[in-house]
Design a protein around this motif. Sequence first.
Motif, PDB file in Angstrom:
ATOM      1  N   LEU A  81     -16.158  -5.519  28.681  1.00 37.97           N
ATOM      2  CA  LEU A  81     -16.853  -4.636  29.711  1.00 37.97           C
ATOM      3  C   LEU A  81     -17.348  -5.590  31.095  1.00 37.97           C
ATOM      4  O   LEU A  81     -17.240  -5.106  32.080  1.00 37.97           O
ATOM      5  N   ALA A  82     -17.417  -6.804  30.621  1.00 38.50           N
ATOM      6  CA  ALA A  82     -17.672  -7.844  31.489  1.00 38.50           C
ATOM      7  C   ALA A  82     -16.893  -8.458  32.384  1.00 38.50           C
ATOM      8  O   ALA A  82     -16.872  -8.663  33.714  1.00 38.50           O
ATOM      9  N   GLY A  83     -15.531  -8.639  31.745  1.00 36.68           N
ATOM     10  CA  GLY A  83     -14.466  -9.157  32.402  1.00 36.68           C
ATOM     11  C   GLY A  83     -14.715 -10.523  32.962  1.00 36.68           C
ATOM     12  O   GLY A  83     -15.538 -11.249  31.988  1.00 36.68           O
ATOM     13  N   GLY A  84     -14.307 -11.006  33.942  1.00 32.39           N
ATOM     14  CA  GLY A  84     -14.244 -12.440  34.243  1.00 32.39           C
ATOM     15  C   GLY A  84     -13.936 -13.305  33.347  1.00 32.39           C
ATOM     16  O   GLY A  84     -12.929 -13.516  32.550  1.00 32.39           O
ATOM     17  N   ASP A  85     -14.760 -14.506  33.263  1.00 32.84           N
ATOM     18  CA  ASP A  85     -14.693 -15.751  32.497  1.00 32.84           C
ATOM     19  C   ASP A  85     -14.721 -15.100  30.901  1.00 32.84           C
ATOM     20  O   ASP A  85     -13.966 -15.818  29.883  1.00 32.84           O
ATOM     21  N   ALA A  86     -15.500 -14.272  30.652  1.00 34.81           N
ATOM     22  CA  ALA A  86     -15.695 -13.721  29.005  1.00 34.81           C
ATOM     23  C   ALA A  86     -14.397 -13.139  28.700  1.00 34.81           C
ATOM     24  O   ALA A  86     -14.026 -13.555  27.501  1.00 34.81           O
ATOM     25  N   LEU A  87     -13.794 -12.628  29.704  1.00 34.67           N
ATOM     26  CA  LEU A  87     -12.374 -11.934  29.240  1.00 34.67           C
ATOM     27  C   LEU A  87     -11.170 -12.975  29.207  1.00 34.67           C
ATOM     28  O   LEU A  87     -10.507 -12.939  28.161  1.00 34.67           O
ATOM     29  N   SER A  88     -11.352 -14.051  30.155  1.00 32.75           N
ATOM     30  CA  SER A  88     -10.252 -14.974  30.102  1.00 32.75           C
ATOM     31  C   SER A  88     -10.349 -15.831  29.004  1.00 32.75           C
ATOM     32  O   SER A  88      -9.352 -16.542  28.631  1.00 32.75           O
ATOM     33  N   GLN A  89     -11.669 -16.035  28.330  1.00 34.45           N
ATOM     34  CA  GLN A  89     -11.979 -17.040  27.375  1.00 34.45           C
ATOM     35  C   GLN A  89     -11.915 -16.257  25.918  1.00 34.45           C
ATOM     36  O   GLN A  89     -12.100 -17.043  24.960  1.00 34.45           O
ATOM     37  N   ILE A  90     -11.664 -14.759  25.673  1.00 33.18           N
ATOM     38  CA  ILE A  90     -11.595 -14.167  24.732  1.00 33.18           C
ATOM     39  C   ILE A  90     -10.872 -14.896  23.468  1.00 33.18           C
ATOM     40  O   ILE A  90     -11.391 -14.987  22.314  1.00 33.18           O
ATOM     41  N   TRP A  91      -9.562 -15.258  23.932  1.00 35.95           N
ATOM     42  CA  TRP A  91      -8.715 -15.912  22.882  1.00 35.95           C
ATOM     43  C   TRP A  91      -9.461 -16.970  22.122  1.00 35.95           C
ATOM     44  O   TRP A  91      -9.199 -17.253  20.931  1.00 35.95           O
ATOM     45  N   PHE A  92     -10.128 -17.815  22.924  1.00 34.04           N
ATOM     46  CA  PHE A  92     -10.803 -18.952  22.138  1.00 34.04           C
ATOM     47  C   PHE A  92     -11.845 -18.500  21.164  1.00 34.04           C
ATOM     48  O   PHE A  92     -11.929 -19.283  20.198  1.00 34.04           O
ATOM     49  N   PHE A  93     -12.464 -17.414  21.360  1.00 34.52           N
ATOM     50  CA  PHE A  93     -13.851 -17.133  20.502  1.00 34.52           C
ATOM     51  C   PHE A  93     -12.943 -16.337  19.313  1.00 34.52           C
ATOM     52  O   PHE A  93     -13.418 -16.670  18.059  1.00 34.52           O
ATOM     53  N   ILE A  94     -11.830 -15.742  19.364  1.00 32.89           N
ATOM     54  CA  ILE A  94     -10.795 -15.225  18.481  1.00 32.89           C
ATOM     55  C   ILE A  94     -10.659 -16.462  17.566  1.00 32.89           C
ATOM     56  O   ILE A  94     -10.886 -16.363  16.186  1.00 32.89           O
ATOM     57  N   LEU A  95      -9.898 -17.170  18.195  1.00 30.96           N
ATOM     58  CA  LEU A  95      -9.264 -18.355  17.334  1.00 30.96           C
ATOM     59  C   LEU A  95     -10.445 -19.464  16.607  1.00 30.96           C
ATOM     60  O   LEU A  95      -9.840 -19.385  15.649  1.00 30.96           O
ATOM     61  N   ALA A  96     -11.267 -19.506  17.365  1.00 28.29           N
ATOM     62  CA  ALA A  96     -12.282 -20.355  16.675  1.00 28.29           C
ATOM     63  C   ALA A  96     -13.070 -19.691  15.456  1.00 28.29           C
ATOM     64  O   ALA A  96     -13.200 -20.553  14.411  1.00 28.29           O
ATOM     65  N   SER A  97     -13.223 -18.455  15.676  1.00 30.60           N
ATOM     66  CA  SER A  97     -13.721 -17.766  14.443  1.00 30.60           C
ATOM     67  C   SER A  97     -12.806 -17.754  13.265  1.00 30.60           C
ATOM     68  O   SER A  97     -13.233 -17.859  11.989  1.00 30.60           O
ATOM     69  N   ILE A  98     -11.739 -17.560  13.605  1.00 32.12           N
ATOM     70  CA  ILE A  98     -10.484 -17.586  12.627  1.00 32.12           C
ATOM     71  C   ILE A  98     -10.308 -18.925  11.789  1.00 32.12           C
ATOM     72  O   ILE A  98     -10.263 -19.032  10.665  1.00 32.12           O
ATOM     73  N   VAL A  99     -10.192 -19.937  12.648  1.00 32.87           N
ATOM     74  CA  VAL A  99     -10.257 -21.310  12.239  1.00 32.87           C
ATOM     75  C   VAL A  99     -11.364 -21.745  11.445  1.00 32.87           C
ATOM     76  O   VAL A  99     -11.230 -22.264  10.185  1.00 32.87           O
ATOM     77  N   GLY A 100     -12.585 -21.703  11.738  1.00 28.67           N
ATOM     78  CA  GLY A 100     -13.874 -21.943  11.063  1.00 28.67           C
ATOM     79  C   GLY A 100     -13.827 -21.048   9.999  1.00 28.67           C
ATOM     80  O   GLY A 100     -14.064 -21.688   8.658  1.00 28.67           O
ATOM     81  N   GLY A 101     -13.384 -19.812   9.819  1.00 30.43           N
ATOM     82  CA  GLY A 101     -13.414 -18.928   8.575  1.00 30.43           C
ATOM     83  C   GLY A 101     -12.350 -19.374   7.351  1.00 30.43           C
ATOM     84  O   GLY A 101     -12.513 -19.191   6.350  1.00 30.43           O
ATOM     85  N   VAL A 102     -11.163 -19.726   7.997  1.00 28.69           N
ATOM     86  CA  VAL A 102     -10.203 -20.079   6.969  1.00 28.69           C
ATOM     87  C   VAL A 102     -10.514 -21.489   6.462  1.00 28.69           C
ATOM     88  O   VAL A 102     -10.297 -21.675   5.273  1.00 28.69           O
ATOM     89  N   LEU A 103     -11.027 -22.559   7.308  1.00 26.74           N
ATOM     90  CA  LEU A 103     -11.274 -23.633   6.624  1.00 26.74           C
ATOM     91  C   LEU A 103     -12.356 -23.589   5.685  1.00 26.74           C
ATOM     92  O   LEU A 103     -12.574 -24.169   4.639  1.00 26.74           O
ATOM     93  N   ALA A 104     -13.501 -22.724   5.863  1.00 25.19           N
ATOM     94  CA  ALA A 104     -14.518 -22.391   4.905  1.00 25.19           C
ATOM     95  C   ALA A 104     -14.141 -21.997   3.819  1.00 25.19           C
ATOM     96  O   ALA A 104     -14.466 -22.340   2.561  1.00 25.19           O
ATOM     97  N   SER A 105     -13.131 -20.887   3.644  1.00 21.33           N
ATOM     98  CA  SER A 105     -12.472 -20.371   2.522  1.00 21.33           C
ATOM     99  C   SER A 105     -11.798 -21.561   1.792  1.00 21.33           C
ATOM    100  O   SER A 105     -11.716 -21.700   0.531  1.00 21.33           O
ATOM    101  N   ILE A 106     -10.930 -22.491   2.102  1.00 20.58           N
ATOM    102  CA  ILE A 106     -10.206 -23.415   1.663  1.00 20.58           C
ATOM    103  C   ILE A 106     -11.521 -24.354   1.157  1.00 20.58           C
ATOM    104  O   ILE A 106     -11.174 -24.819  -0.049  1.00 20.58           O
ATOM    105  N   VAL A 107     -12.226 -24.901   1.635  1.00 14.66           N
ATOM    106  CA  VAL A 107     -13.166 -25.776   1.344  1.00 14.66           C
ATOM    107  C   VAL A 107     -14.053 -25.210  -0.047  1.00 14.66           C
ATOM    108  O   VAL A 107     -14.330 -25.726  -1.032  1.00 14.66           O
ATOM    109  N   SER A 108     -14.285 -23.852   0.204  1.00 17.68           N
ATOM    110  CA  SER A 108     -15.228 -23.186  -0.727  1.00 17.68           C
ATOM    111  C   SER A 108     -14.378 -22.898  -2.067  1.00 17.68           C
ATOM    112  O   SER A 108     -15.009 -23.357  -3.315  1.00 17.68           O
ATOM    113  N   GLN A 109     -13.033 -22.649  -1.990  1.00 21.31           N
ATOM    114  CA  GLN A 109     -12.185 -22.453  -3.313  1.00 21.31           C
ATOM    115  C   GLN A 109     -11.763 -23.693  -3.707  1.00 21.31           C
ATOM    116  O   GLN A 109     -11.849 -24.151  -5.047  1.00 21.31           O
ATOM    117  N   SER A 110     -11.407 -24.815  -3.069  1.00 21.92           N
ATOM    118  CA  SER A 110     -10.876 -25.910  -3.571  1.00 21.92           C
ATOM    119  C   SER A 110     -11.845 -27.013  -3.884  1.00 21.92           C
ATOM    120  O   SER A 110     -11.962 -27.655  -4.842  1.00 21.92           O
TER     121      SER A 110
END
Length: 131
Positions: A97-126
Motif C-alpha cells: 500500500l505504501a509503495g516507494g522504498d518499502a516496496l523496493s526493499q520488501i525482498w530484504f525483509f522477507i529474506l532476512a526473516s527466512i535466514v534468521g528463522g532457518v538459523l534459529a531452527s538449526i541452532v535449536s535442534q543441533s
Amino acid sequence: MGALLGSFALLAITDDNATLGQNVVADGYSLVTGFLVEVILTFIFILVILTVTSSRKGNARLAGLVIGLTLTLIHFVGIPVTGMSANPARSLAPALLAGGDALSQIWFFILASIVGGVLASIVSQSLLETE
C-alpha cells in the motif's frame, strides 16, 4: 490477509500511507547493517520460541510471557534501524500500500526473516537439542 486488512484499515483511518508501519532501512544505516539487525533479532525471537515451547527444554507456564517480552525487546532494538519486521507478512502488506522504498526493499525483509528463522531452527535442534 490479516496484515493486508489491517493496513487497509490504517490507511482508511489515517488517509496517509506514511503511517502504515512499513519497514525501510532508516537513514544513516546501510542495507548490510539493516539486514544483520533483522537476521539477528529474528534469530533471537525464533530461537526463544523454539526453546520455550520445547517439551524437553521449555516451560509452558512461562512461554507466553517469555515470547511476549522477547518480541518487545527485539522491537525496542530494531525499530530505530528498520522498523523491525521479524514477520514477512507484516512487512508485505504495508509495503504493497505504501509503495516507494518499502516496496523496493520488501525482498530484504522477507529474506532476512527466512535466514534468521532457518538459523534459529538449526541452532535449536543441533546445539540446544530441542525437537
